[in-house]
Design an enzyme around this catalytic site. Structure first.
Site, short mmCIF file in Angstrom:
data_model
loop_
_atom_site.label_atom_id
_atom_site.label_comp_id
_atom_site.label_asym_id
_atom_site.label_seq_id
_atom_site.Cartn_x
_atom_site.Cartn_y
_atom_site.Cartn_z
N THR A 161 0.84 71.36 -93.02
CA THR A 161 0.65 71.91 -91.77
C THR A 161 -0.01 73.21 -92.27
O THR A 161 -0.46 73.23 -93.38
CB THR A 161 2.60 73.43 -92.26
OG1 THR A 161 2.19 73.63 -91.36
CG2 THR A 161 2.50 73.13 -93.35
N ASP A 162 -0.38 74.13 -91.02
CA ASP A 162 -1.64 75.23 -91.83
C ASP A 162 -1.28 76.25 -92.13
O ASP A 162 -1.81 77.06 -92.33
CB ASP A 162 -1.78 75.56 -89.51
CG ASP A 162 -1.22 76.37 -88.54
OD1 ASP A 162 -0.02 76.26 -89.00
OD2 ASP A 162 -0.82 76.70 -88.21
N GLU A 163 0.53 75.94 -92.30
CA GLU A 163 1.18 77.63 -92.38
C GLU A 163 0.43 77.43 -94.20
O GLU A 163 1.15 79.07 -94.76
CB GLU A 163 2.42 77.78 -92.31
CG GLU A 163 3.03 76.88 -90.60
CD GLU A 163 4.59 77.44 -90.30
OE1 GLU A 163 4.63 77.94 -91.42
OE2 GLU A 163 5.26 76.91 -89.36
N TYR A 202 9.33 77.81 -97.22
CA TYR A 202 8.64 76.65 -96.48
C TYR A 202 7.28 76.07 -96.44
O TYR A 202 6.66 75.52 -96.52
CB TYR A 202 8.54 76.51 -94.69
CG TYR A 202 8.09 75.63 -94.10
CD1 TYR A 202 8.50 73.67 -94.42
CD2 TYR A 202 7.10 76.19 -93.49
CE1 TYR A 202 7.54 73.20 -93.55
CE2 TYR A 202 6.45 74.63 -92.70
CZ TYR A 202 6.31 73.59 -92.64
OH TYR A 202 5.73 72.41 -92.34
N LYS A 229 5.03 73.44 -98.95
CA LYS A 229 4.47 72.73 -98.03
C LYS A 229 2.99 72.79 -98.86
O LYS A 229 2.76 71.80 -99.61
CB LYS A 229 3.86 72.94 -96.26
CG LYS A 229 4.64 72.50 -95.91
CD LYS A 229 5.47 70.94 -96.01
CE LYS A 229 4.18 69.76 -95.28
NZ LYS A 229 5.06 68.37 -95.30
P1 NAD Z 1 12.22 67.25 -88.66
O1 NAD Z 1 12.02 67.93 -89.61
O2 NAD Z 1 11.87 67.00 -86.84
O3 NAD Z 1 11.97 65.80 -89.37
C1 NAD Z 1 12.10 65.46 -90.57
C2 NAD Z 1 12.59 64.42 -90.68
O4 NAD Z 1 12.55 63.86 -92.52
C3 NAD Z 1 13.75 64.01 -90.21
O5 NAD Z 1 14.02 62.51 -89.97
C4 NAD Z 1 15.36 63.95 -91.86
O6 NAD Z 1 15.82 63.04 -91.92
C5 NAD Z 1 13.56 63.74 -92.49
N1 NAD Z 1 13.80 64.64 -94.10
C6 NAD Z 1 13.95 65.35 -94.54
N2 NAD Z 1 14.64 65.23 -96.06
C7 NAD Z 1 14.17 63.63 -96.46
C8 NAD Z 1 14.43 63.55 -97.25
N3 NAD Z 1 14.99 63.79 -98.54
N4 NAD Z 1 14.18 61.72 -97.60
C9 NAD Z 1 14.15 61.21 -96.78
N5 NAD Z 1 14.33 61.73 -95.52
C10 NAD Z 1 14.13 63.28 -95.23
O7 NAD Z 1 10.23 68.03 -88.79
P2 NAD Z 1 8.69 67.73 -87.93
O8 NAD Z 1 8.22 68.51 -86.84
O9 NAD Z 1 8.92 66.02 -87.47
O10 NAD Z 1 7.69 67.40 -88.97
C11 NAD Z 1 7.19 66.52 -89.54
C12 NAD Z 1 6.45 66.93 -91.14
O11 NAD Z 1 5.08 66.80 -90.06
C13 NAD Z 1 6.73 67.98 -92.12
O12 NAD Z 1 5.86 67.47 -93.17
C14 NAD Z 1 6.02 68.82 -91.49
O13 NAD Z 1 5.51 70.04 -92.33
C15 NAD Z 1 5.04 68.85 -90.78
N6 NAD Z 1 3.93 69.49 -89.93
C16 NAD Z 1 5.06 69.96 -88.38
C17 NAD Z 1 5.18 70.37 -87.59
C18 NAD Z 1 5.53 71.23 -86.78
O14 NAD Z 1 5.06 71.95 -85.36
N7 NAD Z 1 6.78 69.77 -86.40
C19 NAD Z 1 3.27 71.69 -88.16
C20 NAD Z 1 2.54 70.54 -88.75
C21 NAD Z 1 3.36 70.10 -89.78
P1 TYD Z 2 8.65 77.96 -84.99
O1 TYD Z 2 9.39 77.51 -84.10
O2 TYD Z 2 10.10 78.20 -85.97
O3 TYD Z 2 7.57 77.71 -86.02
P2 TYD Z 2 6.76 78.49 -86.63
O4 TYD Z 2 8.15 79.35 -87.64
O5 TYD Z 2 6.91 77.25 -87.85
O6 TYD Z 2 5.77 78.78 -86.70
O7 TYD Z 2 8.38 79.06 -84.47
C1 TYD Z 2 7.46 79.55 -83.23
C2 TYD Z 2 7.46 80.35 -83.13
O8 TYD Z 2 7.92 81.60 -82.47
C3 TYD Z 2 6.79 81.54 -84.32
O9 TYD Z 2 6.57 83.10 -84.48
C4 TYD Z 2 8.76 82.46 -84.61
C5 TYD Z 2 8.52 82.25 -83.35
N1 TYD Z 2 10.39 82.59 -83.07
C6 TYD Z 2 11.49 83.47 -82.41
O10 TYD Z 2 10.79 84.67 -81.56
N2 TYD Z 2 12.18 83.12 -81.60
C7 TYD Z 2 13.16 82.29 -81.79
O11 TYD Z 2 14.54 81.59 -81.65
C8 TYD Z 2 12.50 81.04 -82.92
C9 TYD Z 2 13.07 79.90 -83.15
C10 TYD Z 2 10.85 80.97 -82.80
#
Ligand code: NAD
Ligand code: TYD
Length: 368
Positions: free
Chosen positions: A138-140, A164, A168
């Site tokens: 992630t960019d975070e 988080y 990461k």
């Molecule tokens: P998500 O939370 O929707 O899904 C996570 C999945 O991992 C789920 O299916 C869960 O059951 C599985 N999981 C959790 N713990 C586990 C374990 N111990 N063993 C096996 N499986 C397990 O997450 P996402 O949003 O799909 O993100 C996927 C990846 O992309 C993550 O690594 C996240 O850090 C990264 N990422 C997400 C975003 C975003 O905006 N969602 C952005 C950048 C990077």
């Molecule tokens: P989120 O979807 O949780 O992603 P991330 O924290 O990984 O960026 O949140 C996106 C942005 O929206 C973040 O700045 C927090 C804000 N946010 C709200 O303002 N209200 C909400 O109820 C949630 C879940 C997030």
């Protein structure tokens, strides 16, 4: 399907993982998918119902921290690659309960790396040349930007601010160390906020859509002026496929859509789309539901991705604009009310209660 023609995807029942697997088959990729997922609250095998009967798809219920399972899968299926999505992924949950984040994101990545290394060490010839470990991050990890600061590039120093992001960042460091110390052929991608179908409604965009459809308050943290750089999920999937096919070992690639928007602007956009797509809704105008609520502790103010490396080196480009991607997303949630209902179980309601009931309500829409 020959047993050497597989990729191992971790966390493939989650939001990005399930989009990645569906897209993998839809684009005719030449390998089967083994999906190792623990099916936590965020994992939903129903996302993959349309491909679950394929011979070249298998869901394995298991934990990435489990050395025996991972070792056995690598030995039995001899995958060409591990694409590692599995993680605890929600910042607000990491603030309330960081333990699971340290376990899955750090210990789980460590376990995958050590199993991958043992496996890689006994590969020879083409199998060895082909093997990749792709770590999805992630960019975070880069922390927060001031309004005028340049976007994150691959050499921006890590400065994670939430549990988080710290977990990461730790996992990214482990991957880097396994490349440099043990020669594991790994690559890292750091992506900005994703949105699209199958995203669990604890994250901003699906939460707002789901609440708006029910006439529930739309919670905006703090002043709503925090900025995120949004990427439609299938663009992220194509970036991962591109990096898998032609990324350089040991490199990091930033992935982003070039769509910086304030949270308030995103919520207002969603409300306008819902007004347009749900004619006659009793909750119209949906923007009347916006509520400013107590901010997230340590809330990062701005993320922005400089994606020039993946664009120039690997010729990847995002194809969706924020406008087209957001419209598709809203249309998908409107067409799939049963999906929202199926994931909005008792455990989900409990999270919504505990995260929002204690947040002080600061103001109504239009009062700022
Ligand atoms: P998500 O939370 O929707 O899904 C996570 C999945 O991992 C789920 O299916 C869960 O059951 C599985 N999981 C959790 N713990 C586990 C374990 N111990 N063993 C096996 N499986 C397990 O997450 P996402 O949003 O799909 O993100 C996927 C990846 O992309 C993550 O690594 C996240 O850090 C990264 N990422 C997400 C975003 C975003 O905006 N969602 C952005 C950048 C990077
Ligand atoms: P989120 O979807 O949780 O992603 P991330 O924290 O990984 O960026 O949140 C996106 C942005 O929206 C973040 O700045 C927090 C804000 N946010 C709200 O303002 N209200 C909400 O109820 C949630 C879940 C997030």
């Amino acid at each position: 399907m020959s047993t050497s023609n597989w990729i191992l995807v971790t966390g493939g029942a989650g939001f990005i993982g399930s989009n990645f697997i569906l897209d993998w088959f839809a684009t005719g990729q030449p390998a089967g998918v083994l999906n190792l997922d623990l099916l936590t609250y965020a994992g939903n095998p129903a996302n993959l119902a349309s491909i679950q009967h394929r011979d070249d798809y298998k869901l394995v219920l298991g934990d990435i921290c489990d050395r025996d399972i991972v070792t056995r899968l690598l030995a039995d299926y001899r995958p060409n690659a591990i694409v590692h999505f599995a993680a605890e992924s929600h910042v607000d949950r990491s603030i309330v309960g960081p333990e699971a984040f340290l376990r899955t994101n750090i210990e789980g990545t460590f376990n995958l790396l050590r199993c991958a290394r043992d496996h890689y060490n006994q590969l020879t010839g083409d199998e060895r040349d082909r093997f990749r470990f792709l770590h999805v991050s992630t960019d975070e990890v880069y922390g927060t930007l001031s309004p005028e600061a340049p976007a994150f590039h691959e050499n921006t120093p890590f400065a994670p601010n939430s549990p988080y992001a710290a977990s990461k960042a730790s996992s990214d460091h482990l991957v880097r160390a396994w490349v440099h110390t043990y020669g594991l052929p790994a690559i890292i991608t750091n992506c900005s906020n994703n949105y699209g179908p199958f995203q669990f409604p604890e994250k901003l965009i699906p939460l707002i859509i789901s609440n708006a459809l029910q006439g529930q308050p739309l919670p905006v943290y703090g002043d709503g002026q925090q900025i995120r750089d949004w990427l439609y999920v299938t663009d992220h999937c194509s970036a991962i496929r591109t990096v898998l096919a032609s990324g350089r070992i040991g490199e990091t690639y930033n992935v982003g859509g070039g769509n910086q928007r304030s949270n308030l602007a995103v919520v207002e956009n969603l409300c306008a789309l819902l007004d347009a797509l749900c004619l006659g809704s009793p909750h119209e105008p949906h923007a009347q539901l916006i509520r400013f609520v107590q901010d997230r502790p340590g809330h990062d103010r701005r993320y922005a991705i400089d994606a020039r490396k993946i664009e120039s080196e690997l010729h990847w480009r995002a194809t969706e604009t924020f406008e087209t991607g957001l419209r598709k997303t809203v249309q998908w949630y409107l067409a799939n009310p049963n999906w929202i209902e199926s994931v909005s179980s008792g455990a989900y309601q409990h999270w919504i209660q505990s995260n929002y009931a204690t947040r002080a309500h600061l103001a109504e829409a239009g009062a700022r």
